[in-house]
Design a protein around this motif. Sequence first.
Motif, short mmCIF file in Angstrom:
data_model
loop_
_atom_site.label_atom_id
_atom_site.label_comp_id
_atom_site.label_asym_id
_atom_site.label_seq_id
_atom_site.Cartn_x
_atom_site.Cartn_y
_atom_site.Cartn_z
N VAL A 170 0.58 -1.32 -0.20
CA VAL A 170 -0.31 -0.11 -0.05
C VAL A 170 0.69 1.27 0.03
CG1 VAL A 170 -1.82 1.51 1.25
CG2 VAL A 170 -1.96 -1.25 1.19
N ILE A 171 2.04 1.25 0.80
CA ILE A 171 2.75 2.35 0.81
C ILE A 171 3.46 2.60 -0.48
CG2 ILE A 171 4.86 3.29 2.09
CD1 ILE A 171 4.01 1.70 4.61
N GLU A 172 4.18 1.41 -0.97
CA GLU A 172 4.46 1.72 -2.53
C GLU A 172 3.71 2.15 -3.29
OE1 GLU A 172 7.38 -2.38 -1.57
OE2 GLU A 172 5.55 -2.36 -2.96
N GLU A 173 2.44 1.74 -3.32
CA GLU A 173 1.57 2.30 -4.48
C GLU A 173 1.15 3.56 -4.28
OE1 GLU A 173 -1.88 -0.53 -3.67
OE2 GLU A 173 -0.69 -2.12 -5.16
N VAL A 174 0.99 4.17 -2.91
CA VAL A 174 0.81 5.24 -2.66
C VAL A 174 1.86 6.39 -3.21
CG1 VAL A 174 0.48 7.32 -0.80
CG2 VAL A 174 -0.83 5.43 -0.87
N CYS A 175 3.08 5.97 -2.99
CA CYS A 175 4.30 6.68 -3.19
C CYS A 175 4.38 6.91 -4.76
CB CYS A 175 5.57 6.17 -2.64
SG CYS A 175 5.72 6.47 -0.73
N ALA A 176 4.20 5.71 -5.40
CA ALA A 176 4.23 5.74 -6.94
C ALA A 176 3.14 6.61 -7.52
CB ALA A 176 4.24 4.25 -7.29
N GLY A 177 2.07 6.76 -6.82
CA GLY A 177 1.19 7.46 -7.58
C GLY A 177 1.40 8.91 -7.44
N ILE A 178 2.48 9.51 -6.64
CA ILE A 178 2.56 10.89 -6.47
C ILE A 178 3.87 11.30 -7.44
CG2 ILE A 178 3.51 12.57 -4.96
CD1 ILE A 178 2.49 11.04 -2.65
N THR A 179 3.46 11.74 -8.62
CA THR A 179 4.21 12.01 -9.63
C THR A 179 5.01 13.45 -9.95
OG1 THR A 179 2.45 12.25 -11.29
CG2 THR A 179 3.14 10.11 -11.06
N ASP A 180 4.07 14.26 -9.02
CA ASP A 180 4.45 15.68 -9.28
C ASP A 180 5.61 15.97 -8.42
OD1 ASP A 180 2.58 15.49 -7.34
OD2 ASP A 180 2.00 17.43 -7.54
N GLU A 181 6.01 15.15 -7.30
CA GLU A 181 7.01 15.37 -6.34
C GLU A 181 7.77 13.90 -6.08
OE1 GLU A 181 7.88 17.91 -4.59
OE2 GLU A 181 6.20 19.38 -5.35
#
Length: 292
Positions: A138-149
Motif C-alpha cells: 500500500v505504501i509503495e502504491e501511494v508513493c508511486a502514485g505521487i508523480t509531481d513530487e
Amino acid sequence: MKTAYIFPGQGSQFKGMGFDLYQSSDSAKALFEKANEVLGFEITKVMFEGSDEDLKQTAVTQPAIFIHSVVLAKISTDFNPNMVAGHSLGEFSALVAAGVLSYEEGLLLVSKRASAMQKACEIRPSTMAAILGLPDQVIEEVCAGITDEIVVPANYNCPGQVVISGSMEGVEKACELLKAAGAKRALILPVGGAFHSPLMEPAREELAEAIHAAQFEPPVCPIYQNVNARPATEVSVIKENLISQLTAPVRWTQSVEQMAADGAEMFIECGPGKVLQGLVKKISPTAQLQSI
C-alpha cells in the motif's frame, strides 16, 4: 547454531556514548584515539561530553556510531560471525568488522558519507516520515502514485513499520494519503533530509569516487546488504551495493528474513542501543537476541 552480528545506524546515539567502552581496555582506548587522529578533531570529546544536539549533527552522529560499533566488535573476545549486516550506516561498521575495510579506511568513508549527505540535504529541503500499520504494498502504491513530487519508501524496518523519504511536499502529501488509507500513524521525523531517496544522488556520486579508491578485501563471512537483502562475498558486488545504498531503500525486514532462512538463530547487536533487537523480534519472533 549460526550467529548473525548486526550493526545499528543513525538514531542509536546517546549522550556519553562510548565513555565506559573507552575506559574498559587499552586496546579500546587506542581505537578511540586513532579515530580522533583520522578525523582531525576530538570526536571522543563530543561523544563523551556533548549534548543531544551536538550528537545529532550528521558529521558527528555517523562516525560516532561507527566508532562505538567497531570498537565493540574489535575488542570482543568471541566475535565469530557466520554472517553480518548493518542498517544503513551500520553496513560500514559490518564491513570493517568482517575484515572488508580497515578501521581507518572505514572511518574515512563514513566521514565522507556524512559530509556528502549533509551537502545533498542543503540542495533541496527534504524530509522523512515513519508510516505505521500499513502493508508495504500500500505504501509503495501511494508513493508511486505521487508523480509531481519525489517520495519513496526508504526503510523497510519491520512488518508494519516503513519510513518514506522525499521532498517536503511529497512526504506531506504521502502522509495525508496514507492516513486516509488506514495508517495508524504517519509521523514526520526530525531528520535533516531525504536519506535513501533519489535526492541523495549528489552524495552517491561523491561517495562512489571514494569507495572505488578504497582498499576492499573479501569478507570473513557473507554480508547481507541493504539494497537487495542478499549475502555478498565478492568485493566488486559489495562495492556496487554500497554505492547504490544512498539512493535505494534499506531492506532490513527482508535482510533479517533472509538471514533467518539461511540458518541464523542468534542475532547479536553490536553498537549503541537495542533498536535492531526490537526490529528483529518483530521480523523473526523465534530468533534469540543479544547485545555485545
